[in-house]
Design an enzyme around this catalytic site. Sequence first.
Site, PDB file in Angstrom:
ATOM      1  N   LYS A 115      -3.909  24.041  32.622  1.00 42.89           N
ATOM      2  CA  LYS A 115      -4.506  22.726  32.379  1.00 42.89           C
ATOM      3  C   LYS A 115      -4.749  22.505  30.901  1.00 42.89           C
ATOM      4  CE  LYS A 115      -6.508  21.387  36.763  1.00 42.89           C
ATOM      5  NZ  LYS A 115      -7.717  20.974  37.488  1.00 42.89           N
ATOM      6  N   LYS A 197       4.793  24.031  41.968  1.00 42.00           N
ATOM      7  CA  LYS A 197       3.907  23.642  43.063  1.00 42.00           C
ATOM      8  C   LYS A 197       3.860  22.116  43.197  1.00 42.00           C
ATOM      9  CE  LYS A 197      -0.534  23.336  42.433  1.00 42.00           C
ATOM     10  NZ  LYS A 197      -1.975  23.442  42.223  1.00 42.00           N
ATOM     11  N   LYS A 200      -0.697  16.701  42.704  1.00 38.11           N
ATOM     12  CA  LYS A 200      -1.007  15.273  42.630  1.00 38.11           C
ATOM     13  C   LYS A 200      -0.938  14.762  41.200  1.00 38.11           C
ATOM     14  CE  LYS A 200      -5.651  16.816  43.596  1.00 38.11           C
ATOM     15  NZ  LYS A 200      -6.538  17.011  44.721  1.00 38.11           N
TER      16      LYS A 200
HETATM   17  P1  TYM Z   1      -7.512  21.018  44.606  1.00 35.36           P
HETATM   18  O1  TYM Z   1      -8.259  19.742  44.737  1.00 35.36           O
HETATM   19  O2  TYM Z   1      -6.548  21.178  43.493  1.00 35.36           O
HETATM   20  O3  TYM Z   1      -6.694  21.280  45.936  1.00 35.36           O
HETATM   21  C1  TYM Z   1      -7.337  21.241  47.196  1.00 35.36           C
HETATM   22  C2  TYM Z   1      -6.766  22.322  48.090  1.00 35.36           C
HETATM   23  O4  TYM Z   1      -5.372  22.125  48.268  1.00 35.36           O
HETATM   24  C3  TYM Z   1      -4.670  23.333  47.981  1.00 35.36           C
HETATM   25  N1  TYM Z   1      -3.363  22.980  47.416  1.00 35.36           N
HETATM   26  C4  TYM Z   1      -2.176  23.374  47.900  1.00 35.36           C
HETATM   27  N2  TYM Z   1      -1.868  24.164  48.943  1.00 35.36           N
HETATM   28  C5  TYM Z   1      -0.556  24.379  49.198  1.00 35.36           C
HETATM   29  N3  TYM Z   1       0.445  23.851  48.450  1.00 35.36           N
HETATM   30  C6  TYM Z   1       0.186  23.057  47.385  1.00 35.36           C
HETATM   31  N4  TYM Z   1       1.166  22.527  46.664  1.00 35.36           N
HETATM   32  C7  TYM Z   1      -1.197  22.801  47.078  1.00 35.36           C
HETATM   33  N5  TYM Z   1      -1.810  22.059  46.111  1.00 35.36           N
HETATM   34  C8  TYM Z   1      -3.140  22.187  46.327  1.00 35.36           C
HETATM   35  C9  TYM Z   1      -5.545  24.061  46.980  1.00 35.36           C
HETATM   36  O5  TYM Z   1      -5.285  25.452  46.991  1.00 35.36           O
HETATM   37  C10 TYM Z   1      -6.929  23.728  47.485  1.00 35.36           C
HETATM   38  O6  TYM Z   1      -7.308  24.624  48.522  1.00 35.36           O
HETATM   39  N6  TYM Z   1     -10.627  24.346  42.699  1.00 35.36           N
HETATM   40  C11 TYM Z   1     -10.273  23.682  43.922  1.00 35.36           C
HETATM   41  C12 TYM Z   1     -11.409  22.848  44.496  1.00 35.36           C
HETATM   42  C13 TYM Z   1     -12.688  23.596  44.710  1.00 35.36           C
HETATM   43  C14 TYM Z   1     -12.940  24.554  45.717  1.00 35.36           C
HETATM   44  C15 TYM Z   1     -14.289  24.947  45.543  1.00 35.36           C
HETATM   45  C16 TYM Z   1     -12.153  25.118  46.730  1.00 35.36           C
HETATM   46  C17 TYM Z   1     -13.833  23.441  44.002  1.00 35.36           C
HETATM   47  N7  TYM Z   1     -14.804  24.247  44.491  1.00 35.36           N
HETATM   48  C18 TYM Z   1     -14.858  25.893  46.358  1.00 35.36           C
HETATM   49  C19 TYM Z   1     -12.745  26.069  47.557  1.00 35.36           C
HETATM   50  C20 TYM Z   1     -14.083  26.448  47.361  1.00 35.36           C
HETATM   51  C21 TYM Z   1      -9.113  22.782  43.635  1.00 35.36           C
HETATM   52  O7  TYM Z   1      -8.799  22.476  42.531  1.00 35.36           O
HETATM   53  O8  TYM Z   1      -8.517  22.252  44.684  1.00 35.36           O
END
Ligand code: TYM
Length: 332
Positions: A115, A197, A200
Amino acid sequence: MSEAKKTIFSGVQPSGKLTLGNYLGAIRNFPILQDEYNCIYCVVDMHAITVRQDPAQLRKQTIEVLAQYLACGLDPEKSTLFIQSHVPAHAELSWVLNCYTMFGEASRMTQFKDKSSKHADNVNVGLFDYPVLMAADILLYQTELVPVGVDQLQHIELARNIAQRFNGVYSDTFKMPEPYIPKAGAKIMSLADPTRKMSKSDENQNAFILLMDKPEDIMRKFKRAVTDSDSRIIMSEDKAGVSNLITIYSLATGKTIDEVEAEFEGKGYGEFKPAVGEAVVELLRPIREKTEDLLKNKDYLESVYREGANKAAYMARKTLDKVYRKVGFVKR
Ligand code: TYM
């Protein structure tokens, strides 16, 4: 919400529209364990501002993610659904945990490195601190399982290290969280570049499928999906594009990989790609329609996140009080 039940926590950032990757990697698994576990799911708006957001858009997206949680099958009677900034304990614990996180270990986080190179003009301290806030999210609720995609594994490992360090200094305070990674779908790849990957924040709109995409857009994106020169439809390490499409098709239809390979044996991409598109259209149709319906009922959504924040704040306070006592803060 009984004390005996194990706790599950996860979060999704409202930093853009949710993708098929978010759904297949994480959200799809959220409702599965609702009956057996104390499930807590958060819309992590505080994480989202580590990258610049348009305020009106962030507000809208936050509500949309909540609606999508419900549309994907989460039941507010069974799970606690809330918005991160509504429960101040997340920020409060995160400060304390900062003091138990080493600069070196935070510097090793690959998401931070990615990032900061992507947003070179805004490498803020929040971006660096992101995984510590995530550790606070998880540890506040004495979480045992964290359903996420594979890209979040390193952050969970860090949360475990922080918990272990704190427990080592002050005796047992936090439960050790374990990641819950699905066998298939833990890393859905971009449709435009299957070595990356699905994300979004990708600039190329054809790289991702959004949960709210219209059927014709889904079909167009799958028809354009990058595959390889050899036209066999088989799962193989050197066929990243096709393998990704097979995974998606298998998850969308419930067919095994063997069944998918058999179904398309001797057939070409001309048949396969539209079939994947159609399966995903049908998978997402009820989610999109339900989300659209829910978004018309703002009062209901408000009651869900208010009630959720109250429940979450109550649970979080218990851990935070314990932490404050252990580090030596005077009781208020
Ligand atoms: P975020 O918002 O980027 O993504 C949400 C969830 O989607 C999963 N994910 C994917 N899984 C499979 N293939 C993909 N291409 C893909 N893109 C995203 C992510 O692994 C995630 O599970 N840091 C986290 C948010 C967060 C969180 C937490 C998660 C904040 N606090 C506490 C668990 C526990 C995040 O950026 O997710």
